[in-house]
Write an enzyme that holds these catalytic residues in place. Structure first.
Site, PDB file in Angstrom:
ATOM      1  N   ASN A 106      24.645  -3.065  -8.273  1.00  0.00           N
ATOM      2  CA  ASN A 106      23.802  -1.855  -8.239  1.00  0.00           C
ATOM      3  C   ASN A 106      22.751  -2.037  -9.325  1.00  0.00           C
ATOM      4  OD1 ASN A 106      22.664   0.659  -8.314  1.00  0.00           O
ATOM      5  ND2 ASN A 106      24.482   1.708  -9.151  1.00  0.00           N
ATOM      6  N   TRP A 107      21.548  -2.372  -8.888  1.00  0.00           N
ATOM      7  CA  TRP A 107      20.502  -2.688  -9.859  1.00  0.00           C
ATOM      8  C   TRP A 107      19.871  -1.455 -10.499  1.00  0.00           C
ATOM      9  CZ3 TRP A 107      17.677  -7.029  -6.638  1.00  0.00           C
ATOM     10  CH2 TRP A 107      18.448  -8.192  -6.716  1.00  0.00           C
ATOM     11  N   LYS A 108      20.160  -0.285  -9.935  1.00  0.00           N
ATOM     12  CA  LYS A 108      19.561   0.971 -10.452  1.00  0.00           C
ATOM     13  C   LYS A 108      18.044   0.821 -10.516  1.00  0.00           C
ATOM     14  CE  LYS A 108      23.934   1.806 -12.692  1.00  0.00           C
ATOM     15  NZ  LYS A 108      24.706   2.495 -13.698  1.00  0.00           N
ATOM     16  N   HIS A 123      26.298   8.384  -5.985  1.00  0.00           N
ATOM     17  CA  HIS A 123      26.501   7.772  -7.311  1.00  0.00           C
ATOM     18  C   HIS A 123      26.488   8.878  -8.367  1.00  0.00           C
ATOM     19  CE1 HIS A 123      25.822   5.486 -10.951  1.00  0.00           C
ATOM     20  NE2 HIS A 123      26.324   4.450 -10.310  1.00  0.00           N
ATOM     21  N   GLU A 154      25.132   9.104 -11.129  1.00  0.00           N
ATOM     22  CA  GLU A 154      23.805   9.405 -11.699  1.00  0.00           C
ATOM     23  C   GLU A 154      23.005  10.302 -10.759  1.00  0.00           C
ATOM     24  OE1 GLU A 154      22.764   5.309 -12.468  1.00  0.00           O
ATOM     25  OE2 GLU A 154      24.315   5.250 -14.013  1.00  0.00           O
ATOM     26  N   GLU A 210      34.448   5.135  -9.601  1.00  0.00           N
ATOM     27  CA  GLU A 210      33.667   4.854 -10.807  1.00  0.00           C
ATOM     28  C   GLU A 210      33.859   5.978 -11.831  1.00  0.00           C
ATOM     29  OE1 GLU A 210      30.208   1.927  -9.935  1.00  0.00           O
ATOM     30  OE2 GLU A 210      29.471   3.964  -9.830  1.00  0.00           O
ATOM     31  N   GLY A 266      28.315   1.910 -17.761  1.00  0.00           N
ATOM     32  CA  GLY A 266      27.286   1.534 -18.736  1.00  0.00           C
ATOM     33  C   GLY A 266      27.724   1.646 -20.186  1.00  0.00           C
ATOM     34  N   SER A 284      31.449  -0.760 -16.047  1.00  0.00           N
ATOM     35  CA  SER A 284      31.553  -1.854 -17.012  1.00  0.00           C
ATOM     36  C   SER A 284      32.367  -3.043 -16.499  1.00  0.00           C
ATOM     37  CB  SER A 284      32.104  -1.344 -18.350  1.00  0.00           C
ATOM     38  OG  SER A 284      31.204  -0.393 -18.909  1.00  0.00           O
ATOM     39  N   GLY A 298      26.949  -2.669 -12.217  1.00  0.00           N
ATOM     40  CA  GLY A 298      25.581  -2.369 -12.652  1.00  0.00           C
ATOM     41  C   GLY A 298      25.045  -3.478 -13.533  1.00  0.00           C
ATOM     42  N   GLY A 299      25.113  -3.269 -14.844  1.00  0.00           N
ATOM     43  CA  GLY A 299      24.526  -4.176 -15.830  1.00  0.00           C
ATOM     44  C   GLY A 299      24.801  -5.649 -15.601  1.00  0.00           C
TER      45      GLY A 299
HETATM   46  P1  PGA Z   1      27.886  -0.583 -15.015  1.00  0.00           P
HETATM   47  O1  PGA Z   1      27.407   0.400 -13.811  1.00  0.00           O
HETATM   48  O2  PGA Z   1      28.520  -1.786 -14.363  1.00  0.00           O
HETATM   49  O3  PGA Z   1      26.618  -0.947 -15.728  1.00  0.00           O
HETATM   50  O4  PGA Z   1      28.848   0.169 -15.838  1.00  0.00           O
HETATM   51  C1  PGA Z   1      28.182   0.582 -12.675  1.00  0.00           C
HETATM   52  C2  PGA Z   1      27.549   1.578 -11.745  1.00  0.00           C
HETATM   53  O5  PGA Z   1      26.940   2.549 -12.206  1.00  0.00           O
HETATM   54  O6  PGA Z   1      27.635   1.420 -10.505  1.00  0.00           O
END
Ligand code: PGA
Length: 248
Positions: free
Chosen positions: A9-11, A92, A94, A164, A170, A210, A231-232
């Site tokens: 997930n590149w956001k 998600h 966010e 999640e 993050g 994470s 994500g990251g």
């Molecule tokens: P993260 O994000 O791996 O950077 O914690 C995961 C996500 O929000 O899908």
């Protein structure tokens, strides 16, 4: 047997040049035995679909629930279909937090995605205060029940759920494998209650929050964890390839 998934997930990250480099780098390096997916910003989707090898699957990070209309700045699911994407992340945390997405809205989006043969990756998960109050399962059951209200599942292989926990996203503080497994197992039980054992056993459930090269293997050993939503650690092509290789 559920095929493992590694979804990035590149956001709101990356430039077009970086995306082209990514796609070139991962070609011939990612394994066939894992469903490797990247969920990119809307404007890069078409490019990614065109440039990526068949075994790198592409997804969007959100969509509107209506086909067309006066919704300035929104992207219709039909437009996503035009880009050729296969997957779409829905709900998600966010989006729930910063864009006020409710379970009712997410439910409409899941129905629309399935109607158009887009595979939803539904995200659910609790905040830290909910976990500390011992109410994680209650929240997960409520989210899953509302998000799947009236959803007919024809092919469970096309439904993906990502557990999640918000406190792990993050932060570098992943849930440990046992905690993640307990939540994913509970989600499968809820799906069994709503649908059937057969359906619940075919739906892939991912862990996200994470995920990194240092914990992916531990997480993947757990029977109810079928992959990761990352994500990251999915941003750099080298790291994405290694995650995919370790997600077997
Ligand atoms: P993260 O994000 O791996 O950077 O914690 C995961 C996500 O929000 O899908």
């Amino acid at each position: 047997m559920r095929k493992p998934i590694l979804a990035g997930n590149w956001k709101m990250n990356k430039t077009r040049d970086e995306i082209i480099h990514f796609s070139l780098f991962v070609t011939n390096r990612i394994p066939d035995s894992v469903e490797c997916i990247v969920c990119a910003p809307y404007i890069y989707l078409r490019d990614l679909v065109k440039r990526s090898p068949d075994h790198l699957h592409v997804g969007a990070q959100n969509m509107h629930e209506k086909d067309f209309g006066a919704y300035t700045g929104e992207i219709s699911p039909l437009m996503l279909k035009d880009t050729g994407v296969e997957y779409v992340i829905l709900g998600h945390s966010e989006r729930r937090e910063y864009f006020n997405e409710t379970d009712e809205k997410i439910n409409l989006k899941i129905k629309k995605a399935l109607e158009l043969d887009l595979k939803p990756i539904l995200c659910v998960g609790e905040k830290l205060d909910v976990r500390e109050a011992g109410k994680t399962n209650e929240l997960l059951e409520s989210q899953i029940t509302k998000d799947f209200e009236g959803v007919v599942i024809d092919d469970p292989k096309n439904i993906i759920i990502a557990y999640e926990p918000i406190w792990a996203i993050g932060t570098g503080k992943s849930a440990d494998a046992d905690t993640a497994e307990a939540a994913c197992g509970f989600i499968r039980k809820v799906l069994e209650k709503i649908y059937s054992k057969d359906i619940s056993e075919q739906i892939r459930i991912l862990y996200g929050g994470s995920v990194s090269l240092s914990n992916i293997e531990e997480l993947m050993k757990k029977p109810d964890i079928d992959g990761g939503l990352v994500g990251g650690a999915s941003l750099e092509p080298e790291s994405f390839v290694q995650l995919c290789q370790k997600a077997i």
